[in-house]
Design a protein around this motif. Structure first.
Motif, PDB file in Angstrom:
ATOM      1  N   ILE A 178       0.636  -1.218   0.119  1.00 36.64           N
ATOM      2  CA  ILE A 178      -0.003   0.125   0.043  1.00 36.64           C
ATOM      3  C   ILE A 178       1.003   1.147  -0.060  1.00 36.64           C
ATOM      4  N   THR A 179       0.294   2.180  -0.394  1.00 32.12           N
ATOM      5  CA  THR A 179       1.246   3.581  -0.356  1.00 32.12           C
ATOM      6  C   THR A 179       1.190   4.435   0.885  1.00 32.12           C
ATOM      7  N   GLY A 182      -2.331   5.766   1.685  1.00 35.94           N
ATOM      8  CA  GLY A 182      -3.224   4.548   1.769  1.00 35.94           C
ATOM      9  C   GLY A 182      -2.872   3.943   3.425  1.00 35.94           C
ATOM     10  N   LYS A 351      -1.268  -7.311  -2.486  1.00 34.49           N
ATOM     11  CA  LYS A 351      -1.349  -5.757  -2.517  1.00 34.49           C
ATOM     12  C   LYS A 351      -2.744  -5.380  -1.837  1.00 34.49           C
ATOM     13  N   THR A 353      -5.936  -3.840  -2.467  1.00 36.86           N
ATOM     14  CA  THR A 353      -6.635  -3.335  -3.578  1.00 36.86           C
ATOM     15  C   THR A 353      -7.701  -2.456  -3.534  1.00 36.86           C
ATOM     16  N   HIS A 354      -8.429  -2.652  -2.361  1.00 34.39           N
ATOM     17  CA  HIS A 354      -9.779  -1.680  -2.220  1.00 34.39           C
ATOM     18  C   HIS A 354      -9.742  -1.281  -0.904  1.00 34.39           C
ATOM     19  N   PHE A 372     -10.468   4.007  -2.209  1.00 31.74           N
ATOM     20  CA  PHE A 372      -9.012   3.837  -2.519  1.00 31.74           C
ATOM     21  C   PHE A 372      -8.905   2.658  -3.370  1.00 31.74           C
ATOM     22  N   TYR A 374      -6.471  -0.006  -6.213  1.00 29.25           N
ATOM     23  CA  TYR A 374      -5.348  -0.509  -6.985  1.00 29.25           C
ATOM     24  C   TYR A 374      -5.455  -0.685  -8.371  1.00 29.25           C
ATOM     25  N   ARG A 388      -0.769   1.082  -9.601  1.00 25.82           N
ATOM     26  CA  ARG A 388      -0.602   2.124  -8.900  1.00 25.82           C
ATOM     27  C   ARG A 388      -1.852   2.173  -8.008  1.00 25.82           C
ATOM     28  N   HIS A 389      -1.541   2.642  -6.825  1.00 23.43           N
ATOM     29  CA  HIS A 389      -2.671   3.099  -5.556  1.00 23.43           C
ATOM     30  C   HIS A 389      -3.277   4.256  -6.025  1.00 23.43           C
ATOM     31  N   ARG A 390      -4.425   4.563  -5.712  1.00 22.25           N
ATOM     32  CA  ARG A 390      -4.877   5.877  -5.810  1.00 22.25           C
ATOM     33  C   ARG A 390      -6.358   6.074  -4.967  1.00 22.25           C
TER      34      ARG A 390
END
Length: 420
Positions: A178-179, A182, A351, A353-354, A372, A374, A388-390
């Motif tokens: 995760i970033t 995040g 990851k 992912t959500h 959030f 991925y 990328r995570h956003r």
């Protein structure tokens, strides 16, 4: 060498009383066994170098006190799973990939003895009459044993290892799970008493992520954990750990997860943490979330947040509740606030992912919004998945709760950094 070790081991078993060893501490027992094995080697006039003699002593000590040939694998932090398929095949998962090792057991009986030692340590048993057992090691590593006649080629032992250095959100950020932004969002969710379900497939890191979220629970809160095999490693001072119990030889005395969750409500909990929701206890956990135990958490097997909601609905139906589907969905929508989805990708990486928020009902459908996500963008030359995570830019519905805990500025900064 294998024959020498077997002969020395048999002599040792004929010489010592293991019941007396049980009264001593681990180091004293290892020293005593080392001394006796050295004497047996000398009496048999065995020609061994110092290194070979030490190897025989170490392996026999591991057989008597530990998990035999598996001890070297347990000491490695890069191994996530150990899978024993009978005496001759031991696999490991390392860096997301499964590998065959050169480790072998002497025979299936040695493997079975080690399985019995593991499960008996927590008061359980595994034999022909009860051939399936879930257990744990002293460090919390998860263990499953299935024995003959159900396992045709010998006992099958699976160990989901826990790392010695406990994972934190900071380490997940370092690994790219995760970033930083995040991670800050998850920290706020854990701290602000938001009812959370961690969803994911087998081996996706659900329990690890749940452990990370619990790091941010206030140290003054009373927490009660319910698990099939105690794995969670909460660091707060006021934690009560509960564990289910299988039936005895007469088939009675079982204590189910549902029994534990129901009993929790009489123990004045502030948060209830369920290691894994897999049956009718889902209804009781949602009841707790709806009756003042804010910030309760659990994990569930599901491939995405939408499926997580559907599985909760199915689990409640398994309990025999004769409730309309809309009523069950309203119950879920009123209890769960956030679903955190974890996944293991095809390259072995894990990851988040959500991070999805349960918004309520529209008609007879539970509505979700992603906060959030991925996004996979491709793969590199080595076959590793890139993405990328956003943040999606949507304002969380739990903003007022975050503000109540004084964290709204942190949340705003995390969202702004995540979109930069």
């Amino acid at each position: 060498m294998a024959e020498i070790k077997l002969n020395v081991f048999n002599d040792l078993m004929a010489t010592v009383d293991l019941g007396e060893f049980a009264k001593l501490d681990h180091k004293s027992v290892r020293d005593a066994i080392s001394e006796i094995v050295s004497e047996i080697i000398n009496m048999r006039n065995l020609t061994l170098s110092a290194a070979e003699q030490q190897m025989v002593i170490t392996e026999i000590c591991n057989d008597v006190l530990g998990l035999g040939p598996l001890e070297p694998l347990l000491a490695r932090d890069d191994i996530a799973d150990i899978m024993v398929n009978g005496a001759d095949k031991v696999y490991i998962e390392c860096n997301g990939k499964i590998e065959l090792t050169d480790i072998r057991f002497r025979d299936n009986q040695q493997l079975m003895n080690i399985c019995q030692r593991i499960v008996s340590a927590i008061g359980r048993r595994v034999d022909e009459a009860s051939p399936i057992c879930d257990a744990r090691l002293a460090d919390g590593s998860r263990v499953n044993v299935i024995a003959p006649p159900l396992s045709i080629d010998g006992p099958a032992l699976t160990i989901r290892k826990f790392r010695r250095d406990r994972l934190t959100l900071d380490k997940l950020v370092k690994f790219g799970t995760i970033t930083p932004a995040g991670g800050r969002l998850l920290e706020i969710i854990g701290h602000c008493r938001i009812n959370t379900i961690v969803s994911g497939g087998t081996g996706s890191g659900k329990t690890t992520l749940l452990n990370c979220l619990t790091n941010y629970i206030d140290r003054t809160e009373r927490i009660i954990t319910c698990e099939d095999a105690a794995e969670l490693q909460l660091q707060q001072p006021h934690v009560v750990r509960l564990e289910t119990r299988p039936p005895n030889l007469e088939g009675v005395g079982a204590v189910t997860m549902r029994d534990l969750v129901r009993n929790c409500l009489r123990m004045r909990p502030e948060r209830i943490i369920v290691g894994e929701v897999r049956g009718p206890e889902a209804f009781d956990l949602l009841q707790a979330m709806n009756t003042g135990h804010d910030g309760s958490m659990g994990t569930i097997h599901a491939n995405n947040p939408r499926e997580c909601v559907s599985r909760l609905e199915n689990m409640i139906a398994m309990g025999g509740y004769n409730l309309p589907a809309k009523t069950v969905r309203e119950h879920i929508a009123g209890a769960i606030q956030v679903v955190v989805q974890s996944a293991r990708l095809r390259d072995g990486s894990r990851k988040i992912t959500h991070v999805s928020e349960v918004m309520g009902m529209e008609g007879e459908v539970v509505t979700l919004q992603d906060l959030f996500v991925y996004e996979i963008t491709g793969e590199d030359a080595q076959g590793r998945i890139t993405g990328r995570h956003r943040f999606t830019g949507l304002r969380p519905g739990f903003w007022d709760r975050v503000r109540y805990f004084g964290k709204e500025r942190d949340l705003a900064e995390a969202m702004e950094a995540g979109n930069a």
